[in-house]
Write a protein that holds these residues in place. Sequence first.
Motif, PDB file in Angstrom:
ATOM      1  N   LYS A  51     -10.945 -12.642   5.177  1.00  0.00           N
ATOM      2  CA  LYS A  51     -12.216 -11.961   4.935  1.00  0.00           C
ATOM      3  C   LYS A  51     -12.004 -10.541   4.429  1.00  0.00           C
ATOM      4  O   LYS A  51     -12.796 -10.030   3.658  1.00  0.00           O
ATOM      5  CB  LYS A  51     -13.064 -11.939   6.210  1.00  0.00           C
ATOM      6  N   ALA A  52     -10.927  -9.898   4.888  1.00  0.00           N
ATOM      7  CA  ALA A  52     -10.668  -8.529   4.469  1.00  0.00           C
ATOM      8  C   ALA A  52     -10.302  -8.470   2.994  1.00  0.00           C
ATOM      9  O   ALA A  52     -10.603  -7.495   2.315  1.00  0.00           O
ATOM     10  CB  ALA A  52      -9.549  -7.923   5.316  1.00  0.00           C
ATOM     11  N   GLY A  53      -9.637  -9.495   2.510  1.00  0.00           N
ATOM     12  CA  GLY A  53      -9.311  -9.561   1.089  1.00  0.00           C
ATOM     13  C   GLY A  53      -7.980  -8.945   0.716  1.00  0.00           C
ATOM     14  O   GLY A  53      -7.296  -8.316   1.521  1.00  0.00           O
ATOM     15  N   ARG A  54      -7.639  -9.157  -0.517  1.00  0.00           N
ATOM     16  CA  ARG A  54      -6.351  -8.715  -1.046  1.00  0.00           C
ATOM     17  C   ARG A  54      -6.245  -7.191  -1.097  1.00  0.00           C
ATOM     18  O   ARG A  54      -5.185  -6.628  -0.840  1.00  0.00           O
ATOM     19  CB  ARG A  54      -6.165  -9.307  -2.443  1.00  0.00           C
ATOM     20  N   GLY A  55      -7.339  -6.528  -1.406  1.00  0.00           N
ATOM     21  CA  GLY A  55      -7.318  -5.070  -1.496  1.00  0.00           C
ATOM     22  C   GLY A  55      -6.933  -4.424  -0.181  1.00  0.00           C
ATOM     23  O   GLY A  55      -6.127  -3.492  -0.143  1.00  0.00           O
ATOM     24  N   ARG A  56      -7.493  -4.911   0.888  1.00  0.00           N
ATOM     25  CA  ARG A  56      -7.181  -4.377   2.215  1.00  0.00           C
ATOM     26  C   ARG A  56      -5.727  -4.658   2.568  1.00  0.00           C
ATOM     27  O   ARG A  56      -5.028  -3.820   3.127  1.00  0.00           O
ATOM     28  CB  ARG A  56      -8.121  -4.980   3.261  1.00  0.00           C
ATOM     29  N   TYR A  57      -5.256  -5.852   2.219  1.00  0.00           N
ATOM     30  CA  TYR A  57      -3.864  -6.206   2.468  1.00  0.00           C
ATOM     31  C   TYR A  57      -2.929  -5.230   1.749  1.00  0.00           C
ATOM     32  O   TYR A  57      -1.974  -4.728   2.344  1.00  0.00           O
ATOM     33  CB  TYR A  57      -3.589  -7.637   2.003  1.00  0.00           C
ATOM     34  N   GLU A  58      -3.212  -4.976   0.482  1.00  0.00           N
ATOM     35  CA  GLU A  58      -2.384  -4.052  -0.295  1.00  0.00           C
ATOM     36  C   GLU A  58      -2.409  -2.652   0.319  1.00  0.00           C
ATOM     37  O   GLU A  58      -1.395  -1.964   0.363  1.00  0.00           O
ATOM     38  CB  GLU A  58      -2.844  -4.004  -1.745  1.00  0.00           C
ATOM     39  N   GLN A  59      -3.571  -2.235   0.802  1.00  0.00           N
ATOM     40  CA  GLN A  59      -3.696  -0.928   1.433  1.00  0.00           C
ATOM     41  C   GLN A  59      -2.828  -0.859   2.697  1.00  0.00           C
ATOM     42  O   GLN A  59      -2.137   0.137   2.931  1.00  0.00           O
ATOM     43  CB  GLN A  59      -5.156  -0.649   1.787  1.00  0.00           C
ATOM     44  N   LEU A  60      -2.844  -1.897   3.497  1.00  0.00           N
ATOM     45  CA  LEU A  60      -2.031  -1.933   4.711  1.00  0.00           C
ATOM     46  C   LEU A  60      -0.539  -1.913   4.374  1.00  0.00           C
ATOM     47  O   LEU A  60       0.239  -1.230   5.038  1.00  0.00           O
ATOM     48  CB  LEU A  60      -2.363  -3.178   5.539  1.00  0.00           C
ATOM     49  N   VAL A  61      -0.147  -2.646   3.343  1.00  0.00           N
ATOM     50  CA  VAL A  61       1.257  -2.673   2.942  1.00  0.00           C
ATOM     51  C   VAL A  61       1.705  -1.292   2.464  1.00  0.00           C
ATOM     52  O   VAL A  61       2.794  -0.820   2.815  1.00  0.00           O
ATOM     53  CB  VAL A  61       1.502  -3.743   1.860  1.00  0.00           C
ATOM     54  N   ARG A  62       0.869  -0.621   1.672  1.00  0.00           N
ATOM     55  CA  ARG A  62       1.214   0.725   1.197  1.00  0.00           C
ATOM     56  C   ARG A  62       1.379   1.687   2.369  1.00  0.00           C
ATOM     57  O   ARG A  62       2.322   2.479   2.409  1.00  0.00           O
ATOM     58  CB  ARG A  62       0.140   1.248   0.238  1.00  0.00           C
ATOM     59  N   THR A  63       0.463   1.621   3.319  1.00  0.00           N
ATOM     60  CA  THR A  63       0.538   2.499   4.487  1.00  0.00           C
ATOM     61  C   THR A  63       1.794   2.210   5.295  1.00  0.00           C
ATOM     62  O   THR A  63       2.500   3.134   5.711  1.00  0.00           O
ATOM     63  CB  THR A  63      -0.714   2.326   5.369  1.00  0.00           C
ATOM     64  N   TYR A  64       2.093   0.938   5.507  1.00  0.00           N
ATOM     65  CA  TYR A  64       3.291   0.553   6.248  1.00  0.00           C
ATOM     66  C   TYR A  64       4.545   1.103   5.563  1.00  0.00           C
ATOM     67  O   TYR A  64       5.401   1.702   6.212  1.00  0.00           O
ATOM     68  CB  TYR A  64       3.373  -0.973   6.345  1.00  0.00           C
TER      69      TYR A  64
ATOM     70  N   VAL B 184       7.215   3.742   7.112  1.00  0.00           N
ATOM     71  CA  VAL B 184       8.606   3.332   7.292  1.00  0.00           C
ATOM     72  C   VAL B 184       9.557   4.213   6.491  1.00  0.00           C
ATOM     73  O   VAL B 184      10.664   4.505   6.938  1.00  0.00           O
ATOM     74  CB  VAL B 184       8.775   1.847   6.913  1.00  0.00           C
ATOM     75  N   ASP B 185       9.141   4.663   5.325  1.00  0.00           N
ATOM     76  CA  ASP B 185      10.000   5.483   4.476  1.00  0.00           C
ATOM     77  C   ASP B 185       9.980   6.965   4.837  1.00  0.00           C
ATOM     78  O   ASP B 185      10.736   7.744   4.267  1.00  0.00           O
ATOM     79  CB  ASP B 185       9.601   5.318   3.000  1.00  0.00           C
ATOM     80  N   HIS B 186       9.143   7.366   5.768  1.00  0.00           N
ATOM     81  CA  HIS B 186       9.031   8.774   6.147  1.00  0.00           C
ATOM     82  C   HIS B 186      10.344   9.237   6.785  1.00  0.00           C
ATOM     83  O   HIS B 186      10.931   8.529   7.614  1.00  0.00           O
ATOM     84  CB  HIS B 186       7.872   8.970   7.127  1.00  0.00           C
ATOM     85  N   PRO B 187      10.836  10.414   6.423  1.00  0.00           N
ATOM     86  CA  PRO B 187      12.115  10.899   6.957  1.00  0.00           C
ATOM     87  C   PRO B 187      12.171  10.993   8.482  1.00  0.00           C
ATOM     88  O   PRO B 187      13.214  10.702   9.086  1.00  0.00           O
ATOM     89  CB  PRO B 187      12.268  12.286   6.331  1.00  0.00           C
ATOM     90  N   MET B 188      11.088  11.366   9.121  1.00  0.00           N
ATOM     91  CA  MET B 188      11.102  11.463  10.585  1.00  0.00           C
ATOM     92  C   MET B 188      11.263  10.080  11.220  1.00  0.00           C
ATOM     93  O   MET B 188      11.962   9.926  12.226  1.00  0.00           O
ATOM     94  CB  MET B 188       9.832  12.139  11.092  1.00  0.00           C
ATOM     95  N   VAL B 189      10.622   9.093  10.638  1.00  0.00           N
ATOM     96  CA  VAL B 189      10.740   7.729  11.155  1.00  0.00           C
ATOM     97  C   VAL B 189      12.163   7.225  10.932  1.00  0.00           C
ATOM     98  O   VAL B 189      12.755   6.593  11.819  1.00  0.00           O
ATOM     99  CB  VAL B 189       9.703   6.798  10.490  1.00  0.00           C
ATOM    100  N   GLN B 190      12.723   7.512   9.771  1.00  0.00           N
ATOM    101  CA  GLN B 190      14.098   7.110   9.492  1.00  0.00           C
ATOM    102  C   GLN B 190      15.067   7.756  10.483  1.00  0.00           C
ATOM    103  O   GLN B 190      15.984   7.102  10.978  1.00  0.00           O
ATOM    104  CB  GLN B 190      14.485   7.490   8.059  1.00  0.00           C
ATOM    105  N   GLY B 191      14.843   9.028  10.775  1.00  0.00           N
ATOM    106  CA  GLY B 191      15.698   9.724  11.738  1.00  0.00           C
ATOM    107  C   GLY B 191      15.591   9.125  13.131  1.00  0.00           C
ATOM    108  O   GLY B 191      16.603   8.915  13.811  1.00  0.00           O
TER     109      GLY B 191
END
Length: 56
Positions: free
Chosen positions: A17-30, A34-41
């Motif tokens: 129901k949320a659709g592909r757009g919402r999925y893409e938004q969640l993937v971008r946020t994830y 994950v790529d943030h330097p503090m998270v990597q550290g």
Amino acid sequence: MKKFLLGAGLGYVLGAKAGRGRYEQLVRTYRRVVDHPMVQGAAGVARAKISAKVRR
């Protein structure tokens, strides 16, 4: 097992129901998180601590 299947089915329906757009938004946020330097550290520190515990 029934609870898992119910949760998976509910997640599928809500996701559809949320659709592909919402999925893409969640993937971008994830990926951004994950790529943030503090998270990597923090992940590196966690890996080192786990590795040290396993070696004992």
